[in-house]
Design a protein around this motif. Structure first.
Motif, mmCIF file in Angstrom:
data_model
loop_
_atom_site.group_PDB
_atom_site.id
_atom_site.type_symbol
_atom_site.label_atom_id
_atom_site.label_comp_id
_atom_site.label_asym_id
_atom_site.label_seq_id
_atom_site.Cartn_x
_atom_site.Cartn_y
_atom_site.Cartn_z
ATOM 1 N N VAL A 178 19.172 -59.506 7.331
ATOM 2 C CA VAL A 178 19.553 -60.694 8.082
ATOM 3 C C VAL A 178 19.120 -60.494 9.524
ATOM 4 C CG1 VAL A 178 21.465 -62.178 8.777
ATOM 5 C CG2 VAL A 178 21.534 -61.029 6.548
ATOM 6 N N HIS A 179 18.283 -61.404 10.006
ATOM 7 C CA HIS A 179 17.744 -61.284 11.365
ATOM 8 C C HIS A 179 18.713 -61.831 12.407
ATOM 9 C CE1 HIS A 179 16.825 -65.583 11.915
ATOM 10 N NE2 HIS A 179 16.504 -65.578 10.626
ATOM 11 N N GLY A 180 18.442 -61.472 13.651
ATOM 12 C CA GLY A 180 19.185 -62.026 14.782
ATOM 13 C C GLY A 180 18.480 -63.267 15.301
ATOM 14 N N THR A 181 18.919 -63.730 16.466
ATOM 15 C CA THR A 181 18.316 -64.916 17.061
ATOM 16 C C THR A 181 17.744 -64.563 18.418
ATOM 17 O OG1 THR A 181 19.872 -66.334 15.930
ATOM 18 C CG2 THR A 181 18.802 -67.270 17.828
ATOM 19 N N PRO A 182 16.500 -64.867 18.686
ATOM 20 C CA PRO A 182 15.520 -65.422 17.770
ATOM 21 C C PRO A 182 15.047 -64.348 16.802
ATOM 22 C CG PRO A 182 14.436 -64.950 19.838
ATOM 23 C CD PRO A 182 15.904 -64.606 20.012
ATOM 24 N N GLY A 183 14.451 -64.766 15.714
ATOM 25 C CA GLY A 183 13.940 -63.803 14.742
ATOM 26 C C GLY A 183 13.575 -64.481 13.445
ATOM 27 N N SER A 184 13.201 -63.661 12.485
ATOM 28 C CA SER A 184 12.908 -64.158 11.136
ATOM 29 C C SER A 184 12.987 -62.976 10.186
ATOM 30 C CB SER A 184 11.526 -64.809 11.068
ATOM 31 O OG SER A 184 10.503 -63.851 10.944
ATOM 32 N N SER A 185 12.947 -63.277 8.909
ATOM 33 C CA SER A 185 12.981 -62.210 7.909
ATOM 34 C C SER A 185 11.760 -61.304 8.039
ATOM 35 C CB SER A 185 13.046 -62.817 6.510
ATOM 36 O OG SER A 185 11.939 -63.679 6.286
ATOM 37 N N GLN A 186 10.702 -61.803 8.648
ATOM 38 C CA GLN A 186 9.479 -61.021 8.823
ATOM 39 C C GLN A 186 9.672 -59.843 9.778
ATOM 40 O OE1 GLN A 186 6.318 -62.185 6.898
ATOM 41 N NE2 GLN A 186 8.356 -62.312 6.026
ATOM 42 N N ASN A 187 10.786 -59.830 10.526
ATOM 43 C CA ASN A 187 11.093 -58.695 11.389
ATOM 44 C C ASN A 187 11.268 -57.408 10.587
ATOM 45 O OD1 ASN A 187 13.169 -60.896 13.258
ATOM 46 N ND2 ASN A 187 11.151 -60.218 13.864
ATOM 47 N N PHE A 188 11.461 -57.535 9.283
ATOM 48 C CA PHE A 188 11.750 -56.391 8.425
ATOM 49 C C PHE A 188 10.579 -56.010 7.525
ATOM 50 C CE2 PHE A 188 15.664 -58.611 9.436
ATOM 51 C CZ PHE A 188 16.434 -57.579 9.964
ATOM 52 N N GLU A 189 9.370 -56.529 7.808
ATOM 53 C CA GLU A 189 8.225 -56.289 6.923
ATOM 54 C C GLU A 189 7.968 -54.806 6.668
ATOM 55 O OE1 GLU A 189 4.940 -58.331 8.766
ATOM 56 O OE2 GLU A 189 5.162 -60.015 7.398
ATOM 57 N N ASP A 190 7.813 -54.033 7.715
ATOM 58 C CA ASP A 190 7.462 -52.617 7.532
ATOM 59 C C ASP A 190 8.515 -51.864 6.727
ATOM 60 O OD1 ASP A 190 5.112 -52.992 8.918
ATOM 61 O OD2 ASP A 190 5.797 -52.023 10.757
ATOM 62 N N ILE A 191 9.770 -51.984 7.132
ATOM 63 C CA ILE A 191 10.825 -51.244 6.427
ATOM 64 C C ILE A 191 11.007 -51.783 5.011
ATOM 65 C CG2 ILE A 191 12.748 -52.645 7.312
ATOM 66 C CD1 ILE A 191 12.902 -48.866 6.778
ATOM 67 N N GLY A 192 10.869 -53.096 4.823
ATOM 68 C CA GLY A 192 11.008 -53.681 3.490
ATOM 69 C C GLY A 192 9.947 -53.177 2.534
ATOM 70 N N ARG A 193 8.719 -53.089 3.020
ATOM 71 C CA ARG A 193 7.629 -52.596 2.174
ATOM 72 C C ARG A 193 7.834 -51.119 1.838
ATOM 73 N NH1 ARG A 193 3.311 -55.685 5.926
ATOM 74 N NH2 ARG A 193 3.661 -57.758 5.059
ATOM 75 N N LYS A 194 8.320 -50.364 2.787
ATOM 76 C CA LYS A 194 8.594 -48.946 2.519
ATOM 77 C C LYS A 194 9.706 -48.809 1.489
ATOM 78 C CE LYS A 194 6.942 -47.187 6.920
ATOM 79 N NZ LYS A 194 7.286 -46.541 8.179
ATOM 80 N N LEU A 195 10.757 -49.606 1.624
ATOM 81 C CA LEU A 195 11.853 -49.549 0.652
ATOM 82 C C LEU A 195 11.368 -49.938 -0.741
ATOM 83 C CD1 LEU A 195 14.767 -51.052 2.774
ATOM 84 C CD2 LEU A 195 14.548 -48.687 1.981
#
Length: 134
Positions: free
Chosen positions: A67-84
């Motif tokens: 869950v992102h903050g404001t401003p932000g988007s789910s794309q803020n987690f791309e690197d860690i999400g791909r690693k997970l």
């Protein structure tokens, strides 16, 4: 004791470790109906959903919801999400209305409750729409 500050550009290029986009990664929109601040009124928003899945996903695959903050988007987690995902963990994120792919008209932004409790209700509404129950 003085501090020496310099705006000179050095010949050092920062290196950012990038995890490439995965074949099992999707970033799409899904129409979701949210309760507005007016009792009984609902508003449908095309919500940005980001979902990256391990290649060998099963019903028991661990899940992380970001869950992102404001401003932000789910794309803020791309690197860690791909690693997970590379470690057999599914990662799902969504863009709050007005952020990322979740477009919202300026005049509609205040129709939704963006308080902590309001965002909690948005999160649970998105999880219900995605049939995520755990």
């Amino acid at each position: 004791m003085g501090i020496n500050c310099s705006n000179r550009v050095h010949n050092h290029t920062p290196v950012k470790e990038v995890v490439p986009r995965l074949d099992n990664e999707k970033y799409y929109t899904l129409p979701i109906s949210f309760q507005t601040r007016t009792s009984g009124e609902r508003m449908t928003v095309d919500v940005g959903i980001w979902d990256v899945r391990p290649f060998n996903m099963t019903p028991l695959t661990p899940l992380v919801v970001v869950v992102h903050g404001t401003p932000g988007s789910s794309q803020n987690f791309e690197d860690i999400g791909r690693k997970l995902a590379g470690h057999d963990i599914r990662v799902v994120g969504f863009d709050f209305p007005g952020e990322g792919k979740s477009r919202l008209l300026r005049q509609d932004i205040y129709r939704l409750d963006h308080s902590t409790e309001g965002k909690y209700h948005m999160l649970t509404t998105v999880l219900d729409a995605l049939a995520i129950t755990r």
